[in-house]
Design an enzyme around this catalytic site. Structure first.
Site, PDB file in Angstrom:
ATOM      1  N   ILE A  23       6.444   0.922  -0.375  1.00  0.00           N
ATOM      2  CA  ILE A  23       7.496   1.944  -0.412  1.00  0.00           C
ATOM      3  C   ILE A  23       8.493   1.672   0.706  1.00  0.00           C
ATOM      4  O   ILE A  23       8.126   1.636   1.887  1.00  0.00           O
ATOM      5  CB  ILE A  23       6.865   3.351  -0.266  1.00  0.00           C
ATOM      6  CG1 ILE A  23       5.824   3.572  -1.385  1.00  0.00           C
ATOM      7  CG2 ILE A  23       7.939   4.436  -0.313  1.00  0.00           C
ATOM      8  CD1 ILE A  23       4.963   4.802  -1.204  1.00  0.00           C
ATOM      9  N   ALA A  52       1.021  -0.358  -3.572  1.00  0.00           N
ATOM     10  CA  ALA A  52       2.285   0.384  -3.556  1.00  0.00           C
ATOM     11  C   ALA A  52       3.036   0.038  -2.277  1.00  0.00           C
ATOM     12  O   ALA A  52       2.513   0.252  -1.174  1.00  0.00           O
ATOM     13  CB  ALA A  52       2.022   1.887  -3.615  1.00  0.00           C
ATOM     14  N   PHE A 112       0.123  -6.912   1.538  1.00  0.00           N
ATOM     15  CA  PHE A 112       0.322  -8.263   2.078  1.00  0.00           C
ATOM     16  C   PHE A 112      -0.931  -9.127   1.876  1.00  0.00           C
ATOM     17  O   PHE A 112      -0.834 -10.343   1.708  1.00  0.00           O
ATOM     18  CB  PHE A 112       0.654  -8.173   3.582  1.00  0.00           C
ATOM     19  CG  PHE A 112       1.209  -9.442   4.156  1.00  0.00           C
ATOM     20  CD1 PHE A 112       2.562  -9.745   4.024  1.00  0.00           C
ATOM     21  CD2 PHE A 112       0.395 -10.338   4.836  1.00  0.00           C
ATOM     22  CE1 PHE A 112       3.086 -10.909   4.552  1.00  0.00           C
ATOM     23  CE2 PHE A 112       0.904 -11.511   5.363  1.00  0.00           C
ATOM     24  CZ  PHE A 112       2.258 -11.802   5.219  1.00  0.00           C
ATOM     25  N   HIS A 157       9.558  -3.463   7.122  1.00  0.00           N
ATOM     26  CA  HIS A 157       9.419  -4.832   6.636  1.00  0.00           C
ATOM     27  C   HIS A 157       9.073  -4.885   5.142  1.00  0.00           C
ATOM     28  O   HIS A 157       8.306  -5.715   4.684  1.00  0.00           O
ATOM     29  CB  HIS A 157       8.448  -5.655   7.493  1.00  0.00           C
ATOM     30  CG  HIS A 157       7.134  -4.987   7.760  1.00  0.00           C
ATOM     31  ND1 HIS A 157       6.901  -4.225   8.860  1.00  0.00           N
ATOM     32  CD2 HIS A 157       5.984  -4.994   7.066  1.00  0.00           C
ATOM     33  CE1 HIS A 157       5.657  -3.782   8.826  1.00  0.00           C
ATOM     34  NE2 HIS A 157       5.075  -4.238   7.747  1.00  0.00           N
TER      35      HIS A 157
HETATM   36  N1  INI Z   1       1.334  -2.291   2.778  1.00  0.00           N
HETATM   37  C1  INI Z   1       1.487  -1.730   1.547  1.00  0.00           C
HETATM   38  O1  INI Z   1       0.688  -2.017   0.650  1.00  0.00           O
HETATM   39  N2  INI Z   1       2.515  -0.883   1.305  1.00  0.00           N
HETATM   40  C2  INI Z   1       3.434  -0.543   2.250  1.00  0.00           C
HETATM   41  O2  INI Z   1       4.354   0.267   1.940  1.00  0.00           O
HETATM   42  C3  INI Z   1       3.282  -1.097   3.556  1.00  0.00           C
HETATM   43  N3  INI Z   1       4.161  -0.713   4.608  1.00  0.00           N
HETATM   44  O3  INI Z   1       4.847   0.325   4.484  1.00  0.00           O
HETATM   45  O4  INI Z   1       4.223  -1.374   5.658  1.00  0.00           O
HETATM   46  C4  INI Z   1       2.216  -1.996   3.793  1.00  0.00           C
HETATM   47  N4  INI Z   1       2.042  -2.571   5.011  1.00  0.00           N
HETATM   48  C5  INI Z   1       0.816  -3.205   5.432  1.00  0.00           C
HETATM   49  C6  INI Z   1       0.768  -4.670   5.057  1.00  0.00           C
HETATM   50  O5  INI Z   1       0.585  -4.814   3.659  1.00  0.00           O
HETATM   51  C7  INI Z   1      -0.396  -5.388   5.763  1.00  0.00           C
HETATM   52  O6  INI Z   1      -1.612  -4.784   5.397  1.00  0.00           O
HETATM   53  C8  INI Z   1      -0.265  -5.371   7.278  1.00  0.00           C
HETATM   54  O7  INI Z   1       0.998  -5.848   7.681  1.00  0.00           O
HETATM   55  C9  INI Z   1      -1.360  -6.279   7.917  1.00  0.00           C
HETATM   56  O8  INI Z   1      -1.161  -7.636   7.542  1.00  0.00           O
END
Ligand code: INI
Length: 157
Positions: A82, A80, A57, A88
């Site tokens: 998944i 990655a 994100f 979400h």
């Molecule tokens: N971030 C990823 O890069 N991959 C994922 O599969 C994932 N999942 O599973 O939630 C994920 N979540 C974290 C997100 O990218 C943020 O770092 C977090 O929401 C804080 O803003």
């Protein structure tokens, strides 16, 4: 017919990698594949910079910052996402895809999408495999090709 093509010659080019720590057991393999592609094609290891972010994100903002810095011929986003591991998935996958495309279009610097989005961990492992099935390797090659073809097009204008 005049054809413009980016040659896979990375000599003298500089690259910024934005790397998500989330799912690092997969993403570290993408980083290795990407570095391998860059160095095999003539990029000096000293011309590669890497910035870690917590998750996919957050990739787009750091990628944009790197692209704006003027220090890089291309930026490569590696992560990655998944589905099996997150409720979400759509938000994270959608944000990183849109953000990377926007960063690229708004800065004029290629930002390569080396983020794998899969249904399962098994699929993610497959896409972070050896050279030919490693999406990081593919992203490294794409970065060199884009940097070269854009500078060819620049020379024309
Ligand atoms: N971030 C990823 O890069 N991959 C994922 O599969 C994932 N999942 O599973 O939630 C994920 N979540 C974290 C997100 O990218 C943020 O770092 C977090 O929401 C804080 O803003």
């Amino acid at each position: 017919m005049k054809v413009h093509e980016g040659k896979l010659d990375g000599s003298g080019l500089r690259f910024g990698l934005v790397v998500s720590r989330y799912n690092d057991f997969i993403v570290n393999r993408l980083v290795d594949g990407c570095r391998d592609a860059l160095v095999r094609n003539g990029v000096s290891d000293d011309d590669i910079e890497l910035a870690y972010v917590p998750g996919s994100f957050e990739i787009a903002l750091a990628a944009r910052k790197m692209a704006e810095s003027g220090r890089f011929d291309a930026v490569i986003a590696l992560g990655a996402v998944i589905r099996g591991a997150t409720a979400h998935f759509e938000y994270v996958a959608g944000q990183v895809a849109r953000g990377v495309a926007t960063a690229s279009m708004e800065t004029g610097v290629p930002v390569i999408f080396g983020v794998i989005t899969t249904e399962t961990i098994e699929q993610a492992i497959e896409r972070a495999g050896t050279r030919l099935t490693n999406r990081g390797f593919e992203a490294g090659q794409a970065a060199i090709e884009m940097a070269r073809v854009l500078s060819e097009l620049d020379e024309e204008s």
